[in-house]
Design a protein around this motif. Sequence first.
Motif, PDB file in Angstrom:
ATOM      1  N   LEU A   4      34.379  35.034  48.773  1.00  0.00           N
ATOM      2  CA  LEU A   4      34.541  36.020  47.700  1.00  0.00           C
ATOM      3  C   LEU A   4      35.514  37.129  48.083  1.00  0.00           C
ATOM      4  O   LEU A   4      36.320  37.566  47.251  1.00  0.00           O
ATOM      5  CB  LEU A   4      33.172  36.611  47.354  1.00  0.00           C
ATOM      6  CG  LEU A   4      33.141  37.657  46.245  1.00  0.00           C
ATOM      7  CD1 LEU A   4      33.659  37.077  44.936  1.00  0.00           C
ATOM      8  CD2 LEU A   4      31.724  38.207  46.077  1.00  0.00           C
ATOM      9  N   VAL A   5      35.458  37.605  49.329  1.00  0.00           N
ATOM     10  CA  VAL A   5      36.321  38.717  49.730  1.00  0.00           C
ATOM     11  C   VAL A   5      37.803  38.331  49.667  1.00  0.00           C
ATOM     12  O   VAL A   5      38.592  39.028  49.014  1.00  0.00           O
ATOM     13  CB  VAL A   5      35.926  39.226  51.135  1.00  0.00           C
ATOM     14  CG1 VAL A   5      36.978  40.197  51.672  1.00  0.00           C
ATOM     15  CG2 VAL A   5      34.572  39.906  51.084  1.00  0.00           C
ATOM     16  N   PRO A   6      38.243  37.238  50.326  1.00  0.00           N
ATOM     17  CA  PRO A   6      39.674  36.902  50.217  1.00  0.00           C
ATOM     18  C   PRO A   6      40.088  36.522  48.804  1.00  0.00           C
ATOM     19  O   PRO A   6      41.207  36.834  48.376  1.00  0.00           O
ATOM     20  CB  PRO A   6      39.842  35.728  51.188  1.00  0.00           C
ATOM     21  CG  PRO A   6      38.479  35.202  51.436  1.00  0.00           C
ATOM     22  CD  PRO A   6      37.545  36.344  51.277  1.00  0.00           C
ATOM     23  N   ALA A   7      39.186  35.843  48.053  1.00  0.00           N
ATOM     24  CA  ALA A   7      39.534  35.486  46.674  1.00  0.00           C
ATOM     25  C   ALA A   7      39.701  36.733  45.816  1.00  0.00           C
ATOM     26  O   ALA A   7      40.635  36.823  45.001  1.00  0.00           O
ATOM     27  CB  ALA A   7      38.454  34.579  46.076  1.00  0.00           C
ATOM     28  N   SER A   8      38.827  37.721  45.993  1.00  0.00           N
ATOM     29  CA  SER A   8      38.953  38.968  45.230  1.00  0.00           C
ATOM     30  C   SER A   8      40.227  39.714  45.607  1.00  0.00           C
ATOM     31  O   SER A   8      40.897  40.292  44.742  1.00  0.00           O
ATOM     32  CB  SER A   8      37.732  39.856  45.487  1.00  0.00           C
ATOM     33  OG  SER A   8      36.548  39.252  45.015  1.00  0.00           O
ATOM     34  N   ALA A   9      40.548  39.727  46.903  1.00  0.00           N
ATOM     35  CA  ALA A   9      41.782  40.396  47.332  1.00  0.00           C
ATOM     36  C   ALA A   9      43.006  39.755  46.683  1.00  0.00           C
ATOM     37  O   ALA A   9      43.893  40.447  46.169  1.00  0.00           O
ATOM     38  CB  ALA A   9      41.897  40.351  48.849  1.00  0.00           C
ATOM     39  N   LEU A  10      43.055  38.420  46.689  1.00  0.00           N
ATOM     40  CA  LEU A  10      44.196  37.728  46.093  1.00  0.00           C
ATOM     41  C   LEU A  10      44.254  37.959  44.588  1.00  0.00           C
ATOM     42  O   LEU A  10      45.321  38.275  44.040  1.00  0.00           O
ATOM     43  CB  LEU A  10      44.095  36.232  46.398  1.00  0.00           C
ATOM     44  CG  LEU A  10      45.169  35.346  45.758  1.00  0.00           C
ATOM     45  CD1 LEU A  10      46.552  35.726  46.267  1.00  0.00           C
ATOM     46  CD2 LEU A  10      44.880  33.876  46.033  1.00  0.00           C
ATOM     47  N   MET A  11      43.121  37.811  43.913  1.00  0.00           N
ATOM     48  CA  MET A  11      43.120  37.988  42.461  1.00  0.00           C
ATOM     49  C   MET A  11      43.423  39.427  42.074  1.00  0.00           C
ATOM     50  O   MET A  11      44.116  39.677  41.076  1.00  0.00           O
ATOM     51  CB  MET A  11      41.766  37.549  41.903  1.00  0.00           C
ATOM     52  CG  MET A  11      41.507  36.056  42.037  1.00  0.00           C
ATOM     53  SD  MET A  11      39.853  35.564  41.478  1.00  0.00           S
ATOM     54  CE  MET A  11      39.981  35.955  39.725  1.00  0.00           C
ATOM     55  N   GLY A  12      42.926  40.393  42.862  1.00  0.00           N
ATOM     56  CA  GLY A  12      43.249  41.783  42.576  1.00  0.00           C
ATOM     57  C   GLY A  12      44.728  42.071  42.731  1.00  0.00           C
ATOM     58  O   GLY A  12      45.327  42.794  41.923  1.00  0.00           O
ATOM     59  N   ALA A  13      45.335  41.496  43.775  1.00  0.00           N
ATOM     60  CA  ALA A  13      46.769  41.689  43.986  1.00  0.00           C
ATOM     61  C   ALA A  13      47.580  41.109  42.831  1.00  0.00           C
ATOM     62  O   ALA A  13      48.473  41.771  42.280  1.00  0.00           O
ATOM     63  CB  ALA A  13      47.183  41.046  45.306  1.00  0.00           C
ATOM     64  N   VAL A  14      47.266  39.877  42.443  1.00  0.00           N
ATOM     65  CA  VAL A  14      48.002  39.224  41.354  1.00  0.00           C
ATOM     66  C   VAL A  14      47.770  39.960  40.037  1.00  0.00           C
ATOM     67  O   VAL A  14      48.698  40.159  39.240  1.00  0.00           O
ATOM     68  CB  VAL A  14      47.581  37.749  41.245  1.00  0.00           C
ATOM     69  CG1 VAL A  14      48.215  37.095  40.020  1.00  0.00           C
ATOM     70  CG2 VAL A  14      47.978  36.991  42.509  1.00  0.00           C
ATOM     71  N   PHE A  15      46.522  40.376  39.797  1.00  0.00           N
ATOM     72  CA  PHE A  15      46.190  41.084  38.559  1.00  0.00           C
ATOM     73  C   PHE A  15      46.987  42.371  38.426  1.00  0.00           C
ATOM     74  O   PHE A  15      47.558  42.659  37.358  1.00  0.00           O
ATOM     75  CB  PHE A  15      44.689  41.380  38.530  1.00  0.00           C
ATOM     76  CG  PHE A  15      44.239  42.229  37.379  1.00  0.00           C
ATOM     77  CD1 PHE A  15      44.219  41.729  36.091  1.00  0.00           C
ATOM     78  CD2 PHE A  15      43.822  43.536  37.582  1.00  0.00           C
ATOM     79  CE1 PHE A  15      43.804  42.509  35.031  1.00  0.00           C
ATOM     80  CE2 PHE A  15      43.396  44.329  36.532  1.00  0.00           C
ATOM     81  CZ  PHE A  15      43.389  43.813  35.247  1.00  0.00           C
ATOM     82  N   LEU A  16      47.060  43.171  39.489  1.00  0.00           N
ATOM     83  CA  LEU A  16      47.739  44.459  39.364  1.00  0.00           C
ATOM     84  C   LEU A  16      49.255  44.287  39.310  1.00  0.00           C
ATOM     85  O   LEU A  16      49.936  45.081  38.658  1.00  0.00           O
ATOM     86  CB  LEU A  16      47.347  45.381  40.521  1.00  0.00           C
ATOM     87  CG  LEU A  16      47.427  46.872  40.171  1.00  0.00           C
ATOM     88  CD1 LEU A  16      46.505  47.190  39.007  1.00  0.00           C
ATOM     89  CD2 LEU A  16      47.072  47.738  41.359  1.00  0.00           C
ATOM     90  N   ILE A  17      49.786  43.274  39.975  1.00  0.00           N
ATOM     91  CA  ILE A  17      51.220  42.996  39.814  1.00  0.00           C
ATOM     92  C   ILE A  17      51.520  42.637  38.358  1.00  0.00           C
ATOM     93  O   ILE A  17      52.502  43.106  37.775  1.00  0.00           O
ATOM     94  CB  ILE A  17      51.665  41.858  40.752  1.00  0.00           C
ATOM     95  CG1 ILE A  17      51.620  42.330  42.211  1.00  0.00           C
ATOM     96  CG2 ILE A  17      53.082  41.394  40.418  1.00  0.00           C
ATOM     97  CD1 ILE A  17      51.875  41.219  43.216  1.00  0.00           C
ATOM     98  N   GLY A  18      50.664  41.798  37.763  1.00  0.00           N
ATOM     99  CA  GLY A  18      50.849  41.445  36.359  1.00  0.00           C
ATOM    100  C   GLY A  18      50.748  42.661  35.453  1.00  0.00           C
ATOM    101  O   GLY A  18      51.534  42.812  34.496  1.00  0.00           O
ATOM    102  N   CYS A  19      49.791  43.558  35.733  1.00  0.00           N
ATOM    103  CA  CYS A  19      49.668  44.777  34.935  1.00  0.00           C
ATOM    104  C   CYS A  19      50.899  45.664  35.079  1.00  0.00           C
ATOM    105  O   CYS A  19      51.346  46.292  34.109  1.00  0.00           O
ATOM    106  CB  CYS A  19      48.413  45.542  35.344  1.00  0.00           C
ATOM    107  SG  CYS A  19      46.859  44.751  34.859  1.00  0.00           S
ATOM    108  N   ASP A  20      51.464  45.710  36.283  1.00  0.00           N
ATOM    109  CA  ASP A  20      52.671  46.510  36.495  1.00  0.00           C
ATOM    110  C   ASP A  20      53.851  45.942  35.698  1.00  0.00           C
ATOM    111  O   ASP A  20      54.634  46.691  35.113  1.00  0.00           O
ATOM    112  CB  ASP A  20      53.003  46.560  37.982  1.00  0.00           C
ATOM    113  CG  ASP A  20      54.244  47.371  38.273  1.00  0.00           C
ATOM    114  OD1 ASP A  20      54.361  48.497  37.761  1.00  0.00           O
ATOM    115  OD2 ASP A  20      55.123  46.874  39.010  1.00  0.00           O
ATOM    116  N   VAL A  21      53.966  44.623  35.689  1.00  0.00           N
ATOM    117  CA  VAL A  21      55.033  44.004  34.890  1.00  0.00           C
ATOM    118  C   VAL A  21      54.854  44.350  33.416  1.00  0.00           C
ATOM    119  O   VAL A  21      55.820  44.710  32.720  1.00  0.00           O
ATOM    120  CB  VAL A  21      55.044  42.478  35.108  1.00  0.00           C
ATOM    121  CG1 VAL A  21      55.995  41.803  34.112  1.00  0.00           C
ATOM    122  CG2 VAL A  21      55.455  42.148  36.538  1.00  0.00           C
ATOM    123  N   LEU A  22      53.636  44.265  32.912  1.00  0.00           N
ATOM    124  CA  LEU A  22      53.382  44.614  31.516  1.00  0.00           C
ATOM    125  C   LEU A  22      53.686  46.075  31.240  1.00  0.00           C
ATOM    126  O   LEU A  22      54.228  46.414  30.176  1.00  0.00           O
ATOM    127  CB  LEU A  22      51.932  44.304  31.152  1.00  0.00           C
ATOM    128  CG  LEU A  22      51.568  42.828  30.972  1.00  0.00           C
ATOM    129  CD1 LEU A  22      50.068  42.679  30.711  1.00  0.00           C
ATOM    130  CD2 LEU A  22      52.353  42.219  29.812  1.00  0.00           C
TER     131      LEU A  22
END
Length: 350
Positions: free
Chosen positions: A297-315
Motif C-alpha cells: 500500500l505504501v509504495p502504491a500510494s506514493a506512485l499514485m499520489g505522484a501521478v495524480f498530482l502531476i495530472g492535476c498540475d497539467v490540468l
Amino acid sequence: MSEPAARLRRGARGGPALVAVAVLAAAILAGVSIGETPIPPSVVFQTLANRLFEAGYALDAIDAGIVWNYRLTRAIVAACCGAGLAISGVVLQSLLRNALADPYILGISAGASTGAVAVTIAGLGAGMLSLSLGAFAGALLAFAMVVALARAAGAGPGPGASGQIVLAGIAGSQLFNALTSFVIAKSANSDQARGIMFWLMGNLSGVRWHDVWLAVPVAILGVAVCIWHARALDAFTFGTESAASLGVPVRRVQAVLIATAALMTAVMVSMVGSIGFVGLVVPHAARFLVGVRHVRLVPASALMGAVFLIGCDVLSRTLIHGQVLPIGVITALAGAPVFALIMIRARRPQ
C-alpha cells in the motif's frame, strides 16, 4: 532452490519496481511535454541530454528554458508532493483507524501554512528558523492540538473516536486558517498578501531546482521510513492494544510515523502551499487496487499520489487558456466528491 527458479523469483520481485519507475517517468514526461505550449518528447530528451551530458543538440533557447527551468522542476516537485501527502494519509488513517484522516482534514496542512507564514511574514524566529522548519513546527503543533481536543471530547479506543477526531481536525484547521489570515492581515503588504493567498491555494509556479533538492530526499525518506514500519502499520489497523500484543513498541513507532507524516506535509506545504484531498483520495484508491497490506500500500500510494498530482498540475495549466489555476482547486474538484462517497459508505451498515 535451483538457479533458474531463484532468478525468476528475483525478477518477479523487481518487476513491479521497474513498472513503477516507468510509470513515474512517463508521468513526469507528460507533465513536461503538455502545456499551453506543447513541447515534443524528443525536445525534452534532447534538453536533458544537453544539460546532463553536454550532448550539443541545437535547440530553441526558449523551449529548452521552459523544459529545464520551469516544467521539469514543477513535475518533479509535484510528484514528490503527491507522494508525500498520499503516504501521510496512509499513516494517519492507519494510526488513527479513521478512513477520513488526512493531513488536510486533520489540520496538519493548516498548521504548516501558519508556521510558514509566521516565519516569512511575521518574522518569527528572527531569521533563525527556515521556512520548512517553521512549517514543521506548525504542523506538529496543529496535530498535538487536534489530538488533545479529541481526547478532551472523550475520544478513546471505541468506535466513536473516529467522529471525534474528524471534528477536532475541522476545528483545528479552522483555527490555524484563521491564525494564518490574521498574520497576513497584520503583517503583510498588499503585494505579499495577494501572493500568499494564491500560494495557500496550492501553487507550483515558483518552484525551482533548490526546491527539488529538498523535496526529493524528503519524499524518499518518507517512503523508506513507512515501508520499514509496514508491519507495524498493519498491526495498528487493529488498534494500539493489538499492536502492543504483537510486540510493536507503540509509543516509539507512533512518534516516528507521526513525525515523518508531519515532516513530509510541512516540507511540501512550505514549497507549494496547502493542497487538500490528496492524502484522502489516493490511499483509498490504492487499497482498492493492491489491498490493505502496507508493504504494497505504501509504495502504491506514493506512485499514485505522484501521478495524480502531476495530472492535476497539467490540468491547472491547460484547463483555462492563458491562466494558471491554483492546483488546490483541481485536487478539491476531484477529491470532494470522493470524500462525500466515503462518508456515505461509512454510514451504511456493513
